[in-house]
Design an enzyme around this catalytic site. Structure first.
Site, mmCIF file in Angstrom:
data_model
loop_
_atom_site.group_PDB
_atom_site.id
_atom_site.type_symbol
_atom_site.label_atom_id
_atom_site.label_comp_id
_atom_site.label_asym_id
_atom_site.label_seq_id
_atom_site.Cartn_x
_atom_site.Cartn_y
_atom_site.Cartn_z
ATOM 1 N N LYS A 138 -24.612 10.876 11.822
ATOM 2 C CA LYS A 138 -24.065 9.841 10.929
ATOM 3 C C LYS A 138 -23.289 8.791 11.723
ATOM 4 C CE LYS A 138 -23.750 13.320 7.271
ATOM 5 N NZ LYS A 138 -22.881 14.368 6.711
ATOM 6 N N ALA B 178 -30.747 -3.731 -12.564
ATOM 7 C CA ALA B 178 -31.836 -3.989 -11.601
ATOM 8 C C ALA B 178 -32.725 -5.141 -12.055
ATOM 9 C CB ALA B 178 -32.673 -2.725 -11.424
ATOM 10 N N VAL C 76 -25.433 8.582 5.202
ATOM 11 C CA VAL C 76 -24.092 8.650 5.798
ATOM 12 C C VAL C 76 -23.054 8.805 4.698
ATOM 13 C CG1 VAL C 76 -22.380 7.448 7.202
ATOM 14 C CG2 VAL C 76 -24.814 7.184 7.711
HETATM 15 N N1 HSE Z 1 -23.980 19.190 5.446
HETATM 16 C C1 HSE Z 1 -23.409 17.892 5.237
HETATM 17 C C2 HSE Z 1 -21.907 18.036 5.198
HETATM 18 C C3 HSE Z 1 -23.816 17.267 3.926
HETATM 19 O O1 HSE Z 1 -21.389 19.140 5.190
HETATM 20 O O2 HSE Z 1 -21.241 17.018 5.168
HETATM 21 C C4 HSE Z 1 -24.955 16.344 3.993
HETATM 22 O O3 HSE Z 1 -24.833 15.369 4.974
#
Ligand code: HSE
Length: 431
Positions: A209, A36, A136
């Site tokens: 996502k 960094a 994501v």
């Molecule tokens: N609950 C989410 C999953 C994890 O099962 O992919 C966090 O995004």
């Protein structure tokens, strides 16, 4: 930049991921400082319960009771938000932090799905970084991959396995022939599932996502409301067995495409051909495929949740901020993001898997076949395999390629039929 001045971080939320961030910064301190160009130091923390034993010495950090006050904390340059929730304290904190001109790092996909555009506008107006790699696919650097690595490409399609809980459930059902409810309980015990498991199993988490990925991939405004989402709770062990017999795996796949008809975004259980990389993504892993016009097909795979992988993504964002490397959150200024209409899925062409649970009596197959014929759906294969304990039978159909509108019409014709012993299941075949 003065390389002796640390980047000072205020951390909101000390759950699994918050603890992971502190442990990661401790474990890799020297390496991170070298990468960094300066140290990254947590200076203040806030969480619901101060007395809870997290196995971390918190006495070296300032404790702030009211999370929202982290935005104005004099000692902090950046706030990391790991509280969750699309609105409430997380959103209040995001707005206040950006308004104060400070950096904001978050793993909160629900908040970004609902308020991402407004937050990006606020960040740009303040000249402050807004970063969300952890939102994501957990530890997979897919935001960076699309936003930076693939930035030279027009991306036509982005799709993938975006929910580890559903992938864990489907993989377990496949490997052990077990029922959905039993495997869901195991996923919850292992801590994969969201606090409200319906967000996982009904496809909402994956839809959050997908809307973020689509915006970055296509340069369109985030449009979560236009994602059509169906989850996995209606997939039964027989579907997985039939899919396997036909050469497919069942996966919950989020697909986004930008085309002349608008922006298409859908999360739905799919049959994935056994020779496709997504068919080999098992357990709680996530994977994302992006198709660029010059780079070709990119495939990203890794852990989509958990303290280590998610902390890895959060700290990568902090390293970028410490280096002074950040740009518009969605890869181009918010004002340049196109407002695309929602594409009409009825016009899409594809092959379908349809499963009917039927009364085992004369004329049932003829009724289903007639509905297909009348709607213009061509059947490629049809299997009736055995009879269930309650005297009903399973009929599984794979169609030839055709417009989705026709399949919807066939199912509509069969709605309420006395021959059906339950709702039919429609799964798309990944093409
Ligand atoms: N609950 C989410 C999953 C994890 O099962 O992919 C966090 O995004």
């Amino acid at each position: 930049m003065n390389d002796t001045i640390p980047l000072r971080v205020a951390l909101a939320g000390l759950g699994t991921v918050g603890g992971g961030v502190i442990r990661l910064l401790d474990a890799n301190r020297d390496l991170i400082t070298r990468r960094a160009g300066r140290p990254i130091e947590v200076v203040a923390v806030s969480a619901r319960d101060r007395s809870k034993d997290r196995g971390i010495d918190l006495s070296r950090f300032a404790w702030v009771d009211d999370t929202r006050e982290l935005a104005g904390h004099d000692a902090a340059d950046v706030v990391v938000e790991l509280i969750g929730g699309s609105d409430g304290p997380a959103l209040t904190l995001a707005r206040a932090t950006l308004a104060a001109g400070k950096g904001f790092v978050t793993a909160n996909k629900a908040m970004l799905a609902h308020h991402g555009l407004a937050l990006a506008q606020a960040a740009e107006a303040a000249g402050a970084p807004l970063k969300f790699e952890a939102a994501v696919a957990g530890g997979i650097p897919v935001i960076k991959g699309l936003r930076e690595g693939a930035a030279a490409n027009a991306i036509g399609r982005v799709y993938g396995i975006l929910n580890g809980t559903c992938n864990f459930i489907l993989s377990k059902m496949e490997a052990e022939g077990r029922d959905f409810a039993e495997v869901l309980a195991e996923a919850q015990a292992l801590g994969y599932a969201e606090a409200d498991p319906s967000f996982d199993i009904d496809g909402v988490d994956a839809a959050h996502k997908l809307s973020i990925l689509a915006s970055i991939a296509f340069g369109t405004q985030p449009a979560f409301a236009d994602v059509s989402a169906t989850g996995v709770r209606h997939v039964i062990a027989a579907d997985i067995a039939e899919a396997a017999a036909l050469g497919y795996k069942v996966r919950l796949v989020g697909v986004a495409e930008a085309g002349p008809g608008g922006l298409f975004q859908r999360v739905h259980p799919h049959l994935v051909p056994i020779d496709h990389p997504l068919a080999h993504v098992t357990g709680s892993l996530n994977a994302v495929v992006a198709e660029g016009n010059f780079v070709g097909r990119l495939f990203f795979q890794g852990a989509g949740a958990g303290d280590g992988p998610t902390a890895s993504a959060v700290v990568a964002d902090l390293i970028d901020i410490a280096r002074g490397e950040f740009g518009p959150p969605y890869a181009m200024p918010a004002a340049a993001l196109a407002a695309e209409p929602k594409a009409d899925s009825g016009e899409r062409r594809g092959r379908a898997y349809l499963r009917f649970t039927v009364e085992d009596k004369v004329g049932v197959l003829a009724e289903i076949a007639a509905a297909m014929r009348d709607a213009g759906v061509s059947i490629e294969s049809l299997i009736q395999r055995g009879v269930t304990d309650d005297g009903s039978a399973i009929v599984a159909i794979v169609t030839h390629e055709g417009p989705e509108r026709c399949v919807a019409q066939a199912l509509e014709k069969l709605r309420g039929s006395q021959s059906l012993a339950g709702q039919p299941l429609w799964m798309h075949i990944l093409g």
